[in-house]
Write a protein that holds these residues in place. Structure first.
Motif, PDB file in Angstrom:
ATOM      1  N   ALA A 120       0.849  -1.090  -0.013  1.00  0.00           N
ATOM      2  CA  ALA A 120      -0.158  -0.030   0.043  1.00  0.00           C
ATOM      3  C   ALA A 120       0.756   1.278  -0.088  1.00  0.00           C
ATOM      4  O   ALA A 120       0.673   2.203  -0.726  1.00  0.00           O
ATOM      5  CB  ALA A 120      -0.939   0.018   1.165  1.00  0.00           C
ATOM      6  N   PRO A 121       1.732   1.393   0.892  1.00  0.00           N
ATOM      7  CA  PRO A 121       2.525   2.815   0.895  1.00  0.00           C
ATOM      8  C   PRO A 121       3.351   3.024  -0.382  1.00  0.00           C
ATOM      9  O   PRO A 121       3.532   4.158  -0.845  1.00  0.00           O
ATOM     10  CB  PRO A 121       3.575   2.369   1.856  1.00  0.00           C
ATOM     11  N   LEU A 122       3.579   1.949  -1.141  1.00  0.00           N
ATOM     12  CA  LEU A 122       4.538   2.076  -2.264  1.00  0.00           C
ATOM     13  C   LEU A 122       3.593   2.965  -3.255  1.00  0.00           C
ATOM     14  O   LEU A 122       4.111   4.049  -3.770  1.00  0.00           O
ATOM     15  CB  LEU A 122       5.007   0.692  -2.716  1.00  0.00           C
ATOM     16  N   PRO A 123       2.572   2.510  -3.907  1.00  0.00           N
ATOM     17  CA  PRO A 123       1.845   3.377  -4.868  1.00  0.00           C
ATOM     18  C   PRO A 123       1.055   4.480  -4.264  1.00  0.00           C
ATOM     19  O   PRO A 123       1.047   5.343  -5.137  1.00  0.00           O
ATOM     20  CB  PRO A 123       0.704   2.214  -5.252  1.00  0.00           C
ATOM     21  N   ILE A 124       0.952   4.401  -2.906  1.00  0.00           N
ATOM     22  CA  ILE A 124       0.227   5.771  -2.364  1.00  0.00           C
ATOM     23  C   ILE A 124       1.290   6.930  -2.471  1.00  0.00           C
ATOM     24  O   ILE A 124       1.002   7.827  -2.863  1.00  0.00           O
ATOM     25  CB  ILE A 124      -0.100   5.592  -1.115  1.00  0.00           C
ATOM     26  N   THR A 207     -12.930  13.566 -11.047  1.00  0.00           N
ATOM     27  CA  THR A 207     -11.603  13.021 -11.723  1.00  0.00           C
ATOM     28  C   THR A 207     -10.360  12.785 -10.703  1.00  0.00           C
ATOM     29  O   THR A 207      -9.724  11.687 -10.780  1.00  0.00           O
ATOM     30  CB  THR A 207     -11.240  13.968 -12.688  1.00  0.00           C
ATOM     31  N   LEU A 208     -10.150  13.674  -9.686  1.00  0.00           N
ATOM     32  CA  LEU A 208      -9.050  13.636  -8.855  1.00  0.00           C
ATOM     33  C   LEU A 208      -9.286  12.368  -8.058  1.00  0.00           C
ATOM     34  O   LEU A 208      -8.263  11.703  -7.576  1.00  0.00           O
ATOM     35  CB  LEU A 208      -9.086  14.772  -7.978  1.00  0.00           C
ATOM     36  N   VAL A 209     -10.719  12.086  -7.423  1.00  0.00           N
ATOM     37  CA  VAL A 209     -10.974  10.844  -6.680  1.00  0.00           C
ATOM     38  C   VAL A 209     -10.661   9.567  -7.236  1.00  0.00           C
ATOM     39  O   VAL A 209     -10.113   8.803  -6.725  1.00  0.00           O
ATOM     40  CB  VAL A 209     -12.320  10.904  -6.086  1.00  0.00           C
ATOM     41  N   LEU A 210     -11.246   9.492  -8.593  1.00  0.00           N
ATOM     42  CA  LEU A 210     -10.798   8.336  -9.310  1.00  0.00           C
ATOM     43  C   LEU A 210      -9.317   8.196  -9.551  1.00  0.00           C
ATOM     44  O   LEU A 210      -8.850   7.093  -9.407  1.00  0.00           O
ATOM     45  CB  LEU A 210     -11.388   8.541 -10.998  1.00  0.00           C
ATOM     46  N   LEU A 211      -8.777   9.283 -10.071  1.00  0.00           N
ATOM     47  CA  LEU A 211      -7.289   9.195 -10.173  1.00  0.00           C
ATOM     48  C   LEU A 211      -6.310   8.625  -8.963  1.00  0.00           C
ATOM     49  O   LEU A 211      -5.455   7.868  -9.064  1.00  0.00           O
ATOM     50  CB  LEU A 211      -6.471  10.517 -10.810  1.00  0.00           C
ATOM     51  N   LEU A 212      -6.795   9.008  -7.816  1.00  0.00           N
ATOM     52  CA  LEU A 212      -6.212   8.880  -6.553  1.00  0.00           C
ATOM     53  C   LEU A 212      -6.488   7.340  -6.146  1.00  0.00           C
ATOM     54  O   LEU A 212      -5.705   6.589  -6.139  1.00  0.00           O
ATOM     55  CB  LEU A 212      -6.929   9.549  -5.431  1.00  0.00           C
ATOM     56  N   VAL A 213      -7.677   6.986  -6.543  1.00  0.00           N
ATOM     57  CA  VAL A 213      -8.057   5.687  -6.028  1.00  0.00           C
ATOM     58  C   VAL A 213      -7.554   4.552  -7.103  1.00  0.00           C
ATOM     59  O   VAL A 213      -6.777   3.393  -6.691  1.00  0.00           O
ATOM     60  CB  VAL A 213      -9.597   5.332  -5.999  1.00  0.00           C
ATOM     61  N   ALA A 214      -7.739   4.755  -8.400  1.00  0.00           N
ATOM     62  CA  ALA A 214      -7.184   4.103  -9.414  1.00  0.00           C
ATOM     63  C   ALA A 214      -5.639   4.124  -9.393  1.00  0.00           C
ATOM     64  O   ALA A 214      -4.965   3.017  -9.975  1.00  0.00           O
ATOM     65  CB  ALA A 214      -7.706   4.638 -10.817  1.00  0.00           C
TER      66      ALA A 214
END
Length: 370
Positions: A120-124, A207-214
C-alpha cells in the motif's frame, strides 16, 4: 446471483459452475459471461455502455459513480482525454527511479505485513507525488481506497460518505492552493482545463478521486496477489529469483491468474442478439482470464505463459484502465525488489482477505525475510 461469492477465498469453483451454463447465460434482463471472447467483444462494442440508454445510472452507485469511469461518450471521452497525459509512458518512466527508491526503503525491516507496510505505501507515495499531495495528507488513503472498493459492492454507507467528504475537503484545499500557485502536477493541469471550460469544478473533483483510487488500488492488490501466488508456488518463486528479468512476466501472469478486479458490467443501449435494450451483462473478468478456450491449463500459475490474447484484468475498449502502465511498472519494481532483498521471504501467519466481491485482494499478509 453473486451473494454466494462473499467471503470465498477462491471464487473460481463458482465461476466454473457458471461457465458450464454456456458463454452467455441469464434471464430477466440480467446476463453473465465467463467467456474471454464474449467479454472482450462486449467491452469493445459501442452498443454497450456504463449507463442506461437514457443516460441514467444504475441505482447501486459507488463513490466513483460521478467519475468518467462510469460515464459514456462523449463525456467519458472528454474527461479521459484531459487526464491521460498524467499517465503517459514518458511520465511513468520518470517515476521509475522514485518507485525503486521507495521500494528499497520500505524493505528495511525483518518482519512486516506485506500489504500495510509495503504494497500500500509504495503506490500511495507515487500517486501522491503525481497529484501533488503532501505526504502529511496521505496517511488515510489506504483505508479510503478500501472503502471505495467496498462501495462498488454494497453502495455508499455513512462511513464511506464521511471518508469521501474528508478526501473532497483535501482536494478543495489543494485546488485553492494551486489556483494561487500552480505547479507541475495533475491538480494544476486540471485547473487549467477548467479555466479553458473543458471540465466543470465538480468533474475536476470526481476525476481527482478516481485518479487517486485508481492510482494505488490496482497496484496494492497486484503486489499482494502476486507475492502470495509466488510463495504458494515455490518453483515459480525460485525461477523468478534466478531470472529477475521475468518481473514483467510475473506481473502479467498475476493479472491473469489473480486480477485485482474480478468483474464489471455493461448495459446494452439497443438490442444486441439475445440481450435486450437496457439489459445488464456482468462480465466475469477473472473467469474470462481462465477461459480454457483461450489459455491452456488456465488454472495453473505459470510465469512463462504466453499471453495471447491479452488478459482482461485492465478491461478492454474505451474503458481500458488509464493507470495500467503505472501499475505494471510499480508491480515490476516491487517484485524485483522483493526477490533481490528478500530471497528467503516466507509467510508467517494466515492472510486476511478483503470483504469484497468485485475487488479481490488481501487486507493482511504477515511475512518475514527469513
Amino acid at each position: 446471483m453473486f451473494e454466494q461469492l462473499t467471503g470465498h477465498e477462491d471464487p473460481h469453483p463458482i465461476y466454473e459452475r457458471l461457465r458450464a451454463l454456456g458463454p452467455l447465460s441469464g434471464d430477466g434482463g440480467l446476463w453473465v459471461t465467463t467467456s474471454h471472447p464474449v467479454a472482450n467483444t462486449i467491452l469493445r462494442d459501442r452498443r454497450f455502455g456504463m449507463r442506461f440508454s437514457d443516460g441514467s445510472r444504475p441505482a447501486n452507485g459507488s463513490l466513483l459513480a460521478e467519475s468518467f469511469l462510469e460515464l459514456d461518450p462523449p463525456d467519458h471521452t472528454r474527461l479521459r482525454r484531459i487526464a491521460t497525459p498524467a499517465f503517459s509512458p514518458k511520465k511513468i518512466d520518470e517515476y521509475r527511479a522514485r518507485v525503486e527508491k521507495v521500494a528499497d526503503a520500505l524493505l528495511d525491516r525483518d518482519e512486516f505485513d506485506l500489504i500495510t507496510d509495503f504494497a500500500a505505501p509504495l503506490p500511495i507515495s507515487v500517486i501522491s507525488d503525481l497529484l501533488g499531495i503532501p505526504d502529511a495528507d496521505t496517511a488515510e488513503f489506504a483505508d479510503y481506497g478500501a472503502l471505495v472498493a467496498a462501495s462498488i459492492d454494497s453502495g455508499v454507507t455513512a462511513e464511506m460518505a464521511d471518508a469521501n467528504d474528508k478526501v473532497l475537503e483535501l482536494f478543495d484545499r489543494l485546488i485553492a492552493q494551486r489556483r494561487q500557485t500552480p505547479g507541475d502536477d495533475v491538480i494544476s493541469s486540471l485547473i487549467a482545463a477548467e479555466a479553458e471550460k473543458r471540465l466543470t469544478a465538480q468533474e475536476m473533483l470526481s476525476t481527482l478521486v478516481l485518479l487517486l483510487v485508481a492510482g494505488f488500488e490496482t497496484t496494492v492488490n497486484l503486489i499482494g496477489n502476486g507475492m502470495r501466488a509466488l510463495l504458494d508456488h515455490p518453483s515459480q518463486w525460485k525461477l523468478f529469483k534466478a531470472n529477475p528479468e521475468l518481473a514483467s512476466a510475473v506481473v502479467e501472469e498475476t493479472l491473469r491468474w489473480a486480477p485485482p478486479v474480478h468483474m464489471t458490467s455493461r448495459i446494452a443501449h439497443e438490442q444486441v442478439h439475445r440481450i435486450g435494450k437496457d439489459e445488464v451483462v456482468t462480465l466475469l473478468l477473472a473467469a474470462a482470464n481462465r477461459d480454457p478456450e483461450v489459455y491452456p491449463e488456465p488454472h495453473k500459475f505459470d510465469v512463462m505463459r504466453v499471453h495471447k490474447p491479452e488478459h482482461l484484468a485492465f478491461s478492454s475498449g474505451i474503458h481500458y484502465c488509464l493507470g495500467a502502465t503505472l501499475a505494471r511498472m510499480e508491480g515490476e519494481v516491487a517484485f524485483r525488489a522483493l526477490a533481490r532483498r528478500m530471497p528467503d521471504l516466507r509467510q508467517t501467519g494466515p492472510v486476511e482477505f478483503r470483504d469484497s466481491v468485485v475487488i479481490r485482494g488481501l487486507k493482511s499478509f504477515p511475512v518475514s525475510r527469513s
